[in-house]
Enzyme design. Structure first.
Site, PDB file in Angstrom:
ATOM      1  N   ASP A  89       0.811  -1.217   0.000  1.00 57.96           N
ATOM      2  CA  ASP A  89       0.000   0.000   0.000  1.00 57.96           C
ATOM      3  C   ASP A  89       0.845   1.268   0.000  1.00 57.96           C
ATOM      4  OD1 ASP A  89       0.761  -0.871   2.615  1.00 57.96           O
ATOM      5  OD2 ASP A  89      -0.644   0.558   3.496  1.00 57.96           O
ATOM      6  N   GLU A 146      -0.224  -1.860   5.329  1.00 52.81           N
ATOM      7  CA  GLU A 146       0.788  -1.689   6.374  1.00 52.81           C
ATOM      8  C   GLU A 146       0.694  -0.304   6.992  1.00 52.81           C
ATOM      9  OE1 GLU A 146       4.051  -0.555   8.588  1.00 52.81           O
ATOM     10  OE2 GLU A 146       3.809   0.340   6.605  1.00 52.81           O
ATOM     11  N   GLU A 147       0.295   0.680   6.173  1.00 53.92           N
ATOM     12  CA  GLU A 147       0.282   2.073   6.617  1.00 53.92           C
ATOM     13  C   GLU A 147      -0.962   2.395   7.456  1.00 53.92           C
ATOM     14  OE1 GLU A 147       2.715   3.946   6.454  1.00 53.92           O
ATOM     15  OE2 GLU A 147       3.964   3.314   4.764  1.00 53.92           O
TER      16      GLU A 147
END
Length: 395
Positions: A89, A146-147
């Site tokens: 992402d 992940e963010e």
């Protein structure tokens, strides 16, 4: 752009061909960034390439939008199954690089190098699928969100490790400020836990010319912010790093009105669960007591995010050795100090043995910056690292 001559030929036999393709993949991902779990184009592109490479299995939709590929070695078969993870992402940032392959999606940008992480793992998988010159099984994990979305945790909850029999798991992250061709790792904590808090100070609003008839929440908030800083300096072991930052204060809209409430937001970063527990307890108690001292009330919400990223000693040694065989002993820092950023690979390391390593990205703009770009010269080092990790026999 040619691959570096210092990359091990054994680890990276495909040389410039794979490196050139990896650059093309990386820049395509960069031009088409997607956020969190909404990585439909990215996941489809990754899955298509993995199928083209001839992976034994390619599975989509793990953890909502993750992609998992299985590649089985053909030499001295063993039951050893390792996972290597790349994140997919991007970030909600308006890119300002002016590059020919800059983001075509306004307000979305690969500002953390996940485009490079994907290209590295794809390059390694292409080589390993073609040669099969390793024992055991490689599981390539392409993770969404992940963010801030905790995609690693979602994939784990969706049966990632059990379904694919993963025994160990590894990951990397590029690091601006470290020279290309260098690595940094430790056998313990690599990154911090990341938590958030919201505080609402409830006072009594009124006319600014009659403050004695109010309970000024702005005054109370000022005392709260100052008191919060004392937690790090007076409640935590000074050799146990902690960061507590108030990052947002909002109150009032007029020059002559004392508002009735103030909203504060902030983040806490810790390297140990002991400090994490202590900070949460102390913040709540302090906010309540300071507000009460001024006749105000306080509401406090503390939300735990990613846990600390902690390497397991034996896998950390294995990964560090692989990096040294690629780059040489001197460019691999084995006892790197932890940083206070956070990473959801931590969930994977809480579930399976493994390790996480930093890889030099050169003197580029910092991560999460609107002028950041992954350094393509780092790609062959990352590909070589994963090839070396998978192909080298180990006890």
């Amino acid at each position: 752009m040619p691959c570096s001559d210092s990359v091990s030929a054994e680890a990276f036999e495909t040389g410039e061909a794979v490196c050139g393709q990896a650059i093309e993949w990386r820049r395509d991902f960069h031009r088409h960034p997607e956020l969190l779990f909404d990585v439909d184009r990215t996941a489809a592109r990754v899955a298509g390439l993995l199928r083209d490479f001839g992976c034994d299995e390619v599975t989509t939709g793990i953890g909502r939008s993750g992609v998992v590929a299985v590649i089985r070695g053909r030499t001295a078969p063993t039951s050893r199954t390792i996972g290597i993870r790349a994140d997919m992402d991007a970030l909600p940032i308006l890119e300002a690089t002016g590059l020919p392959y800059a983001s075509a999606v306004p307000g979305h940008m690969h500002a953390c190098g996940h485009d490079g992480h994907m290209a590295i793992l794809l390059g390694a998988v292409k080589h390993l699928t073609a040669t099969r010159a390793f024992s055991g099984t490689l599981v390539a994990i392409f993770q969404p969100a992940e963010e801030g979305g905790g995609g690693a945790k979602v994939m784990i909850e969706d049966g990632l490790f059990e379904r694919f029999g993963i025994e160990e798991v590894y990951g990397l992250h590029n690091m601006p400020g470290m020279d290309v061709g260098t690595f940094a790792i430790s056998d313990g904590v690599m990154l911090a836990a990341s938590d958030r808090f919201d505080i609402k100070i409830l006072g009594k609003g009124g006319h600014a010319a009659q403050p004695h008839e109010t309970i000024d929440p702005i005054l109370v908030a000022n005392h709260v912010v100052g008191a919060l800083q004392s937690i790090v300096s007076r409640s935590v072991d000074p050799i146990d790093p902690v960061v507590l930052s108030v990052t947002s204060i909002h109150a009032g809209d007029a020059y002559n009105v004392i508002p009735s409430e103030v909203l504060l937001k902030g983040t806490v970063r810790t390297l140990s669960e002991t400090s994490r527990d202590k900070i949460e307890s102390r913040v709540g108690a302090l906010v309540s007591s300071v507000a009460k001292a001024f006749g105000a009330e306080a509401e406090f919400d503390y939300r735990r995010g990613y846990p600390p990223t902690v390497n397991h000693p034996i896998p950390a040694g294995i990964l560090g050795d692989a990096a040294a065989r690629v780059a040489g002993d001197a460019p691999v820092r084995r006892n790197t100090a932890p940083i206070m950023g956070a990473e959801d690979f931590s969930y994977m390391l809480k579930t399976r043995p493994g390790a996480f390593i930093f890889m030099g990205n050169g003197m580029t703009a910092p991560l999460h910056n609107h002028r950041y770009d992954f350094n393509d010269e780092a790609l062959p080092f990352g590909v070589a690292l994963w090839v070396e990790l998978v192909t080298r026999e180990r006890n």
